[in-house]
Every structure is written in C-alpha cells, then in structure tokens.
Write a protein that holds these residues in place. Structure first.
Motif, PDB file in Angstrom:
ATOM      1  N   ALA A  13      10.341 -14.711   6.163  1.00 39.81           N
ATOM      2  CA  ALA A  13      10.979 -13.585   5.596  1.00 39.81           C
ATOM      3  C   ALA A  13      10.155 -13.608   4.331  1.00 39.81           C
ATOM      4  O   ALA A  13       9.872 -14.585   3.889  1.00 39.81           O
ATOM      5  N   PRO A  14      10.076 -12.238   3.559  1.00 41.28           N
ATOM      6  CA  PRO A  14       9.603 -12.270   2.154  1.00 41.28           C
ATOM      7  C   PRO A  14      10.414 -13.384   1.210  1.00 41.28           C
ATOM      8  O   PRO A  14      11.589 -13.664   1.528  1.00 41.28           O
ATOM      9  N   GLU A  15       9.358 -13.737   0.273  1.00 45.58           N
ATOM     10  CA  GLU A  15      10.027 -14.632  -0.673  1.00 45.58           C
ATOM     11  C   GLU A  15      11.200 -14.253  -1.200  1.00 45.58           C
ATOM     12  O   GLU A  15      11.947 -15.012  -1.747  1.00 45.58           O
ATOM     13  N   LEU A 309       9.189  -2.231  11.121  1.00 43.83           N
ATOM     14  CA  LEU A 309      10.111  -1.970   9.904  1.00 43.83           C
ATOM     15  C   LEU A 309       9.708  -0.735   9.458  1.00 43.83           C
ATOM     16  O   LEU A 309      10.522   0.059   8.852  1.00 43.83           O
ATOM     17  N   TRP A 310       8.269  -0.629   8.932  1.00 46.70           N
ATOM     18  CA  TRP A 310       8.090   0.617   8.166  1.00 46.70           C
ATOM     19  C   TRP A 310       8.215   1.910   8.943  1.00 46.70           C
ATOM     20  O   TRP A 310       8.574   2.897   8.399  1.00 46.70           O
ATOM     21  N   ALA A 335      -3.209   3.283   5.466  1.00 44.65           N
ATOM     22  CA  ALA A 335      -3.125   3.385   4.152  1.00 44.65           C
ATOM     23  C   ALA A 335      -2.132   2.845   3.361  1.00 44.65           C
ATOM     24  O   ALA A 335      -2.307   2.258   2.242  1.00 44.65           O
ATOM     25  N   ALA A 336      -0.993   2.931   3.913  1.00 46.85           N
ATOM     26  CA  ALA A 336       0.183   2.136   3.194  1.00 46.85           C
ATOM     27  C   ALA A 336       0.113   0.760   3.230  1.00 46.85           C
ATOM     28  O   ALA A 336       0.450  -0.009   2.341  1.00 46.85           O
ATOM     29  N   LEU A 337      -0.330   0.136   4.436  1.00 47.30           N
ATOM     30  CA  LEU A 337      -0.654  -1.253   4.473  1.00 47.30           C
ATOM     31  C   LEU A 337      -1.654  -1.660   3.419  1.00 47.30           C
ATOM     32  O   LEU A 337      -1.385  -2.738   2.705  1.00 47.30           O
ATOM     33  N   ARG A 338      -2.586  -1.137   3.340  1.00 49.64           N
ATOM     34  CA  ARG A 338      -3.876  -1.638   2.538  1.00 49.64           C
ATOM     35  C   ARG A 338      -3.512  -1.287   1.146  1.00 49.64           C
ATOM     36  O   ARG A 338      -3.672  -2.284   0.338  1.00 49.64           O
ATOM     37  N   GLY A 339      -2.715  -0.236   0.818  1.00 46.99           N
ATOM     38  CA  GLY A 339      -2.449   0.145  -0.662  1.00 46.99           C
ATOM     39  C   GLY A 339      -1.331  -0.650  -1.270  1.00 46.99           C
ATOM     40  O   GLY A 339      -1.179  -0.944  -2.196  1.00 46.99           O
ATOM     41  N   SER A 340      -0.729  -1.323  -0.374  1.00 51.75           N
ATOM     42  CA  SER A 340       0.676  -2.035  -0.708  1.00 51.75           C
ATOM     43  C   SER A 340       0.191  -3.550  -0.833  1.00 51.75           C
ATOM     44  O   SER A 340       1.049  -4.360  -1.510  1.00 51.75           O
ATOM     45  N   ALA A 341      -0.770  -3.880  -0.074  1.00 55.35           N
ATOM     46  CA  ALA A 341      -1.017  -5.161   0.000  1.00 55.35           C
ATOM     47  C   ALA A 341      -1.718  -5.859  -1.356  1.00 55.35           C
ATOM     48  O   ALA A 341      -2.203  -5.096  -2.398  1.00 55.35           O
ATOM     49  N   ARG A 342      -1.307  -7.018  -1.544  1.00 55.57           N
ATOM     50  CA  ARG A 342      -1.936  -7.765  -2.965  1.00 55.57           C
ATOM     51  C   ARG A 342      -3.089  -8.059  -2.836  1.00 55.57           C
ATOM     52  O   ARG A 342      -3.736  -8.868  -1.874  1.00 55.57           O
ATOM     53  N   SER A 343      -4.037  -7.745  -3.717  1.00 48.94           N
ATOM     54  CA  SER A 343      -5.460  -8.288  -3.561  1.00 48.94           C
ATOM     55  C   SER A 343      -5.515  -9.678  -4.272  1.00 48.94           C
ATOM     56  O   SER A 343      -5.083  -9.914  -5.501  1.00 48.94           O
ATOM     57  N   GLU A 344      -6.210 -10.318  -3.564  1.00 51.02           N
ATOM     58  CA  GLU A 344      -6.281 -11.910  -3.802  1.00 51.02           C
ATOM     59  C   GLU A 344      -7.433 -12.521  -3.482  1.00 51.02           C
ATOM     60  O   GLU A 344      -8.149 -11.962  -2.408  1.00 51.02           O
ATOM     61  N   ARG A 357      -6.951  -8.608   1.323  1.00 50.42           N
ATOM     62  CA  ARG A 357      -5.640  -7.892   1.089  1.00 50.42           C
ATOM     63  C   ARG A 357      -4.458  -8.673   1.668  1.00 50.42           C
ATOM     64  O   ARG A 357      -4.420  -8.524   2.946  1.00 50.42           O
ATOM     65  N   VAL A 358      -3.512  -8.874   1.040  1.00 49.80           N
ATOM     66  CA  VAL A 358      -2.601  -9.816   1.705  1.00 49.80           C
ATOM     67  C   VAL A 358      -1.413  -9.219   1.909  1.00 49.80           C
ATOM     68  O   VAL A 358      -1.012  -8.375   1.032  1.00 49.80           O
ATOM     69  N   LEU A 359      -0.786  -9.357   2.943  1.00 46.45           N
ATOM     70  CA  LEU A 359       0.632  -8.570   3.461  1.00 46.45           C
ATOM     71  C   LEU A 359       1.458  -8.727   2.511  1.00 46.45           C
ATOM     72  O   LEU A 359       1.880  -9.780   2.256  1.00 46.45           O
ATOM     73  N   ASP A 360       2.293  -7.791   2.025  1.00 42.69           N
ATOM     74  CA  ASP A 360       3.348  -7.577   1.107  1.00 42.69           C
ATOM     75  C   ASP A 360       4.570  -6.886   1.872  1.00 42.69           C
ATOM     76  O   ASP A 360       4.230  -5.604   1.560  1.00 42.69           O
ATOM     77  N   ILE A 361       5.168  -7.471   2.568  1.00 40.56           N
ATOM     78  CA  ILE A 361       6.354  -6.471   3.415  1.00 40.56           C
ATOM     79  C   ILE A 361       7.195  -5.761   2.381  1.00 40.56           C
ATOM     80  O   ILE A 361       7.133  -4.661   2.658  1.00 40.56           O
ATOM     81  N   PRO A 362       7.781  -6.157   1.314  1.00 42.04           N
ATOM     82  CA  PRO A 362       8.587  -5.344   0.572  1.00 42.04           C
ATOM     83  C   PRO A 362       7.999  -4.201  -0.092  1.00 42.04           C
ATOM     84  O   PRO A 362       8.374  -2.939  -0.134  1.00 42.04           O
ATOM     85  N   ARG A 363       6.723  -4.349  -0.497  1.00 37.91           N
ATOM     86  CA  ARG A 363       6.110  -3.506  -1.064  1.00 37.91           C
ATOM     87  C   ARG A 363       5.526  -2.279  -0.274  1.00 37.91           C
ATOM     88  O   ARG A 363       5.624  -1.075  -0.326  1.00 37.91           O
TER      89      ARG A 363
END
Length: 386
Positions: A13-15, A309-310, A335-344, A357-363
C-alpha cells in the motif's frame, strides 16, 4: 543472499495511504465494471489470495478464467505446482509464478499485503513459468508457444467492458545472440507469435490496458512489454530515500519503459517446490526457495492494480471522453502514469545513475484523464521479431 528478516517488504500500500487511495480501493472492491485479467502460470489455493482451504474467494472469478496450457489435465486455471519433465524444466519453470505475482495484487494477510486486495480478477494459465520457449521442438511442447499469451488476451478482451486491465509478468527476450543457438536446439525460438501481436492490437483498440514486465535477465526490454501498445514496467529497489535499478545493469533502451516499481525484497506468497502435498509459504520462510524474491514480475502487477484503481476512479469521464476511440483510454492512462510518477535517479551496478519514473499511486489516482492528442502507438504486428 535473501534479505534479512526485517528487510522484507510486507505491505505494498502507498506509504501515506490516507485520502484518495483508500477511497479508490473501496470503490474498486465494490465494482462490477472493472476487473483485472491475470495471464500467468495459473493459481493455487494460497491463503494470501483469499482461499479458504481449496475454496476460492468470490473475487477470483475461476469460472470466467481458463487453462490454455494443459486443459486436458484441468480446464480451470489451477496449477498442479509441478515442474515439467523436459531437461530445461528445472531451470526455466516456476509453477507457482502465478501465485507469486497475483499476491502482489490480492495479498491481504499480515505476512504480505498487495496493492488492491479483493479486486475482481480473472486468471488464465498459459505456461508453467515466466519464460516462454516459443516453438515445437523436442524439449518444448507447442502449447508452451507464445501464441497462448495472445489466446488469453483475446479471451480476456472478450469479457470487456468488465476486464479493463491485463497483467502479464512473462515474456520472450527476442534475439539472444550466441545463446539463441542453444535455445533453438532446445526447441525454443525468439520473439512473439504473430497472433499475439494481433491480440495486443485488438486489446489496445478496445481500450484494455496491458501491463507487461520489462524483464531483467538481459539488458533490454522483453516481449510483449517491448510492444509500444503495452505499458512496460521496469523495477527498482528503494533503500531509504535511494533507488537501485533493477536489473542492475539497466536497459540499453530505457525509452521502452513507461514506469518503474518496487521489484525486490517482496515477501510475496509462494509454495515450497515439489512438496506433496504443496505447502504454501511466504518469501521470508526459511524453507522457501533460496535467493532474493525479486523481479519485474512483481513490479508489473502493482502497476496493473494501480491502473484498475485509476480506471474505476475515472470511469465515467473515460467513457464520456473516449467512447468512440477507445485506444485513447490506454494513452490517457500512459500520460497520467508517466506524468504522476516521481522522477528519481536509480543507481546501476557500475556506480552511475539513470533517471527513472517511479510509480506513485496517490498522485496517479489524483490525476484525471486529459484529452489525447497523440497518434495511436505503433501496431504490435509489424515491430520486433517473430
């Protein structure tokens, strides 16, 4: 070496699970309009998946699934949890692979919690492990050919609009150089069956989101994730605030990957190999198979669960915007997946880093679908090896 006892990940689950994630999860649990097709090596009655003994939970829709691999033994998508008899089976087959990957979605026990427990899933058994040996030679049966992925995709798409997401944590690497000669001797082949490419195209045109593992055995993305009409998922391993790339050498062509997700140290469900009767365990069980529980196989179902979920959260808007051009649903999600992912930055084995691009589910869930202006992705038939 396996992780230390306190280093396993027990909860996907998201942190910070407050807000949009629990709302979307509750809606998806109730939903009868968004299901996930699980194409893998079959499932087994592991308690992590919600089984009560041999009785499946109501959210695993066994009657809608199928065994395409060896239906003469059992038409249901249940694996017997036994290796095949050919000389390569012990090295290439993991008969509990489907249990492992599905637990990343459905795990609901303290030992391991997946991204979307109790979401409705339709399972398909198409192999006895994650690596496809495409061909009909003496060491591989025709039913192991990559065509079965396409057949399962078509069966799942036939259940659309209910199946909106498909997860595939398996594939074929394509050209292997010198190793390809040995694979051919063993009866295998490169690439994917052309009918599977056509099935990918049909799913895309119906607006079904195909989440596929990018692989980690070689330094490039494997099929079917290599098709641009799929969502290709790579792996990372987060240690504190830092990320290691998985595979540690990286990918020669990272542009093929849409998103990266946690791929190592997961306490996913599994079985003790070849016990009689089969014994369900988790990765941290001292009796479990040796080595570290890792793979883009486990990153992929996390993205598939996030996709479901999305879609559920934005269902009405997606139908309103893209009813006439359903492929745009896939591109809107991408587009939503890439745009919401955190660049790390993710560290490679040689000490350098690459951006991921790291998955960020809430975003992701908070990002509504936007109009799609791009042309459709290249057709699967016409790219790559067959």
């Amino acid at each position: 070496m396996p992780p230390k006892a306190d280093d396993y990940i027990h909860d996907l689950a998201p942190e910070a699970p407050q807000g949009v994630y629990p709302e979307a999860l509750a809606a998806l649990k109730r939903s009868r309009r968004v299901m996930i097709g699980h194409i893998d090596a079959g499932i087994a009655p592991h308690p992590a998946l919600g089984f009560a003994g041999d009785i499946p939970p109501s959210n695993i829709l066994m009657d809608l699934g199928a065994n395409l691999y060896d239906p003469e033994n059992d038409p249901s998508p249940v694996t017997p949890l036994r290796h095949g008899s050919d000389p390569l089976a012990a090295q290439l087959e993991y008969p509990d692979h489907g249990v492992k990957t599905l637990s990343a979605i459905l795990g609901h026990e303290p030992e391991f919690r997946g991204v979307a427990p109790w979401v409705k899933v339709v399972p398909y058994r198409v192999s006895n492990g994650p690596l496809f040996r495409n061909g009909t030679g003496p060491m591989t049966r025709s039913r192991e050919a990559t065509a079965l992925i396409g057949a399962a995709i078509d069966q799942a798409v036939a259940l659309t609009p209910e199946i909106r997401v498909i997860t595939i944590s398996m594939g074929n690497p394509g050209w292997l150089g010198v190793m390809d000669f040995l694979v051919r001797i063993a009866g295998g082949g490169i690439g994917m069956d052309r009918d599977t490419g056509r099935a990918v195209d049909r799913a895309y045109e119906k607006g079904v989101i195909l989440c596929c593992a990018a692989g980690q055995v070689i330094d490039r993305v494997v099929y079917p994730a290599r098709y641009s009409r799929t969502i290709a998922v790579g792996g990372v391993d987060k240690h504190g605030g830092l990320y290691d790339h998985y595979p540690p050498e990286g990918y020669a062509e990272p542009a093929h990957v849409d998103v990266w997700a946690q791929a190592k140290r997961l306490n996913r469900a599994s079985y003790l190999p070849d016990t009689d009767p089969p014994v369900p365990v988790y990765a941290d069980d001292p009796r479990a198979e040796g080595g570290e529980p890792s793979g883009t196989s486990y990153a992929t179902p996390q993205v598939a669960a996030a996709a479901a979920l999305w879609v559920e959260r934005h269902y009405d808007r997606l139908e309103e915007m893209f009813a006439d051009e359903r492929w745009k649903i896939v591109e809107a999600f991408r587009a939503a997946l890439r745009g919401s992912a955190r660049s790390e930055p993710a560290r490679l084995r040689n000490g350098s880093s690459v951006p991921v691009r790291v998955l960020d589910i809430p975003r992701l869930l908070s990002r509504a679908p936007a109009p799609v202006e791009t042309a459709p992705a290249a057709r699967a038939v016409g790219q790559g090896f067959w």
